[in-house]
Motif scaffolding. Structure first.
Motif, mmCIF file in Angstrom:
data_model
loop_
_atom_site.group_PDB
_atom_site.id
_atom_site.type_symbol
_atom_site.label_atom_id
_atom_site.label_comp_id
_atom_site.label_asym_id
_atom_site.label_seq_id
_atom_site.Cartn_x
_atom_site.Cartn_y
_atom_site.Cartn_z
ATOM 1 N N THR A 147 13.242 0.724 13.347
ATOM 2 C CA THR A 147 12.635 0.679 12.050
ATOM 3 C C THR A 147 12.001 1.965 11.783
ATOM 4 O O THR A 147 11.266 2.612 12.709
ATOM 5 C CB THR A 147 11.528 -0.370 11.840
ATOM 6 O OG1 THR A 147 12.246 -1.243 12.695
ATOM 7 C CG2 THR A 147 11.372 -0.760 10.490
ATOM 8 N N ALA A 156 8.884 2.981 9.872
ATOM 9 C CA ALA A 156 7.908 1.948 9.248
ATOM 10 C C ALA A 156 7.209 2.701 8.096
ATOM 11 O O ALA A 156 6.792 2.338 7.050
ATOM 12 C CB ALA A 156 6.786 1.700 10.086
ATOM 13 N N SER A 170 5.506 -5.403 -0.403
ATOM 14 C CA SER A 170 5.595 -6.777 0.188
ATOM 15 C C SER A 170 5.473 -6.330 1.617
ATOM 16 O O SER A 170 5.343 -5.518 2.374
ATOM 17 C CB SER A 170 6.999 -7.015 -0.107
ATOM 18 O OG SER A 170 7.986 -5.986 0.101
ATOM 19 N N SER A 171 5.652 -7.671 2.333
ATOM 20 C CA SER A 171 5.162 -7.660 3.914
ATOM 21 C C SER A 171 6.444 -6.691 4.559
ATOM 22 O O SER A 171 7.538 -6.797 4.262
ATOM 23 C CB SER A 171 5.480 -9.036 4.393
ATOM 24 O OG SER A 171 5.351 -9.169 5.674
ATOM 25 N N GLY A 172 5.926 -5.888 5.460
ATOM 26 C CA GLY A 172 7.027 -4.981 6.277
ATOM 27 C C GLY A 172 7.265 -3.719 5.410
ATOM 28 O O GLY A 172 7.977 -2.957 5.893
ATOM 29 N N SER A 173 6.597 -3.509 4.290
ATOM 30 C CA SER A 173 6.730 -2.138 3.581
ATOM 31 C C SER A 173 6.104 -1.107 4.268
ATOM 32 O O SER A 173 6.301 0.261 3.715
ATOM 33 C CB SER A 173 6.497 -2.366 2.172
ATOM 34 O OG SER A 173 5.226 -2.615 2.048
ATOM 35 N N GLY A 174 5.324 -1.052 5.201
ATOM 36 C CA GLY A 174 4.664 0.015 5.650
ATOM 37 C C GLY A 174 3.074 0.299 5.379
ATOM 38 O O GLY A 174 2.666 1.190 5.964
ATOM 39 N N LYS A 175 2.591 -0.568 4.443
ATOM 40 C CA LYS A 175 1.329 -0.219 4.378
ATOM 41 C C LYS A 175 0.372 -0.148 5.475
ATOM 42 O O LYS A 175 -0.659 0.553 5.421
ATOM 43 C CB LYS A 175 0.630 -1.667 3.229
ATOM 44 C CG LYS A 175 1.957 -2.054 2.239
ATOM 45 C CD LYS A 175 1.119 -3.099 1.568
ATOM 46 C CE LYS A 175 1.210 -4.335 2.038
ATOM 47 N NZ LYS A 175 2.526 -5.005 2.676
HETATM 48 P P1 ADP Z 1 3.127 -4.106 6.100
HETATM 49 O O1 ADP Z 1 1.700 -3.710 6.468
HETATM 50 O O2 ADP Z 1 3.386 -3.622 4.676
HETATM 51 O O3 ADP Z 1 3.584 -5.346 6.109
HETATM 52 P P2 ADP Z 1 3.720 -2.844 8.281
HETATM 53 O O4 ADP Z 1 3.333 -1.319 8.335
HETATM 54 O O5 ADP Z 1 2.885 -3.856 9.282
HETATM 55 O O6 ADP Z 1 4.075 -3.286 7.003
HETATM 56 O O7 ADP Z 1 5.332 -2.581 9.157
HETATM 57 C C1 ADP Z 1 6.293 -1.812 8.583
HETATM 58 C C2 ADP Z 1 7.702 -1.957 9.420
HETATM 59 O O8 ADP Z 1 7.393 -1.621 10.682
HETATM 60 C C3 ADP Z 1 8.054 -3.390 9.497
HETATM 61 O O9 ADP Z 1 9.309 -3.534 9.579
HETATM 62 C C4 ADP Z 1 7.427 -3.836 10.901
HETATM 63 O O10 ADP Z 1 8.315 -4.844 11.484
HETATM 64 C C5 ADP Z 1 7.650 -2.390 11.672
HETATM 65 N N1 ADP Z 1 6.551 -2.396 12.819
HETATM 66 C C6 ADP Z 1 5.158 -2.489 12.602
HETATM 67 N N2 ADP Z 1 4.401 -2.291 13.609
HETATM 68 C C7 ADP Z 1 5.448 -2.180 14.525
HETATM 69 C C8 ADP Z 1 5.499 -2.328 16.097
HETATM 70 N N3 ADP Z 1 4.259 -2.064 16.589
HETATM 71 N N4 ADP Z 1 6.561 -2.420 16.842
HETATM 72 C C9 ADP Z 1 7.644 -2.495 16.119
HETATM 73 N N5 ADP Z 1 7.855 -2.357 14.716
HETATM 74 C C10 ADP Z 1 6.745 -2.438 14.033
#
Ligand code: ADP
Ligand code: ADP
Length: 225
Positions: free
Chosen positions: A16, A18, A37-42
């Motif tokens: 990914t 991120a 949305s969830s998973g967008s990298g915020k």
């Molecule tokens: P948000 O805060 O918008 O929900 P995240 O920043 O938590 O998004 O995550 C962004 C992307 O990175 C997602 O696809 C998530 O699954 C991935 N991700 C986040 N942290 C990790 C990690 N420690 N290991 C692997 N993938 C991660």
């Protein structure tokens, strides 16, 4: 308030990306929301600004100073998390005093500042309680007090209202807005809730798949014909 300059920031996990080459400027004293949305990298982006996550590339400047290699506790940024992260064995007072004691503030200064921070969130009367003797909203107000007590250069908030019910969330939205007005500090706020972003922000940066796809005021983004 200080400016925050996010420049060409990249963070990859195995499969990914991120955060995908994000550049974004937060103006001094501005209330900027990262919306997506969830998973967008915020959360990853906010934690890179805070210093808890190291980026693969790019730089973070706060008030014109390059903080990319500076550890989080030296960045002078206040942080509030979705799950309050209060110390359960400490009183409200000691939770809020913690950042000051770690900074070796004098006792008189600790007392004055903790008192003021608790007054701002209207929790002075609960100073002796433990976190588990407080409601969710009260706990989050303690977390806010702890984040502002050392007068940080900026306040970073990662879905701080995400665990609260609707009524409390709306109440805390107003309190955070008031706090922003009173402190004049730069705020970076994370949410997946569009209405919340519209209600609170000076500007909104919309994230999708790790990239910033739009930046603008609430009016520019959502109310233009
Ligand atoms: P948000 O805060 O918008 O929900 P995240 O920043 O938590 O998004 O995550 C962004 C992307 O990175 C997602 O696809 C998530 O699954 C991935 N991700 C986040 N942290 C990790 C990690 N420690 N290991 C692997 N993938 C991660
Ligand atoms: P010490 O530095 O010896 O710990 P403090 O004066 O900081 O002593 O406070 C002792 C305890 O009393 C603290 O742990 C704190 O929980 C509590 N306390 C101190 N001031 C207040 C206050 N104004 N309101 C409520 N509790 C307080």
């Amino acid at each position: 308030g200080v400016s925050i300059e996010i420049r060409d920031v990249v963070k990859r996990y195995k499969s990914t990306t991120a955060v995908d080459n994000v550049s974004l400027t937060v103006q001094p004293g501005e209330f900027l929301t990262l919306l997506g949305s969830s998973g967008s990298g915020k959360s990853t982006l906010l934690n890179i600004v805070a210093g808890f996550i190291e980026a693969d590339a790019g730089t973070i400047e706060v008030g014109g100073r390059d903080l990319t290699k500076v550890p989080p506790y030296r960045r002078d940024l206040g942080m509030v998390f979705q799950h309050y992260a209060l110390f359960p064995h400490m009183s409200v007072w000691d939770n809020v005093a913690f950042p000051l004691r770690r900074r070796k503030c004098s006792r008189a200064e600790v007392t004055a500042r903790v008192q003021r921070a608790l007054d701002v969130v209207e929790l002075g009367h609960l100073a002796k309680r433990r976190p588990n003797q407080l409601s969710g909203g009260q706990q989050q107000r303690v977390a806010l007090a702890r984040a502002i007590v050392f007068q940080p250069q900026a306040l970073l908030m990662d879905e701080p209202l995400g665990a609260l019910d609707k009524r409390l969330r709306e109440q805390l939205q107003l309190e955070i807005k008031r706090l922003h007005r009173e402190l004049g500090t730069t705020f970076v706020f994370v949410t997946h809730d569009q209405e919340e972003a519209l209600a609170m922000s000076d500007r909104i940066a919309v994230l999708r798949d790790g990239g910033v796809v739009q930046v603008g005021t609430p009016v520019e983004l959502y109310e233009r014909p």
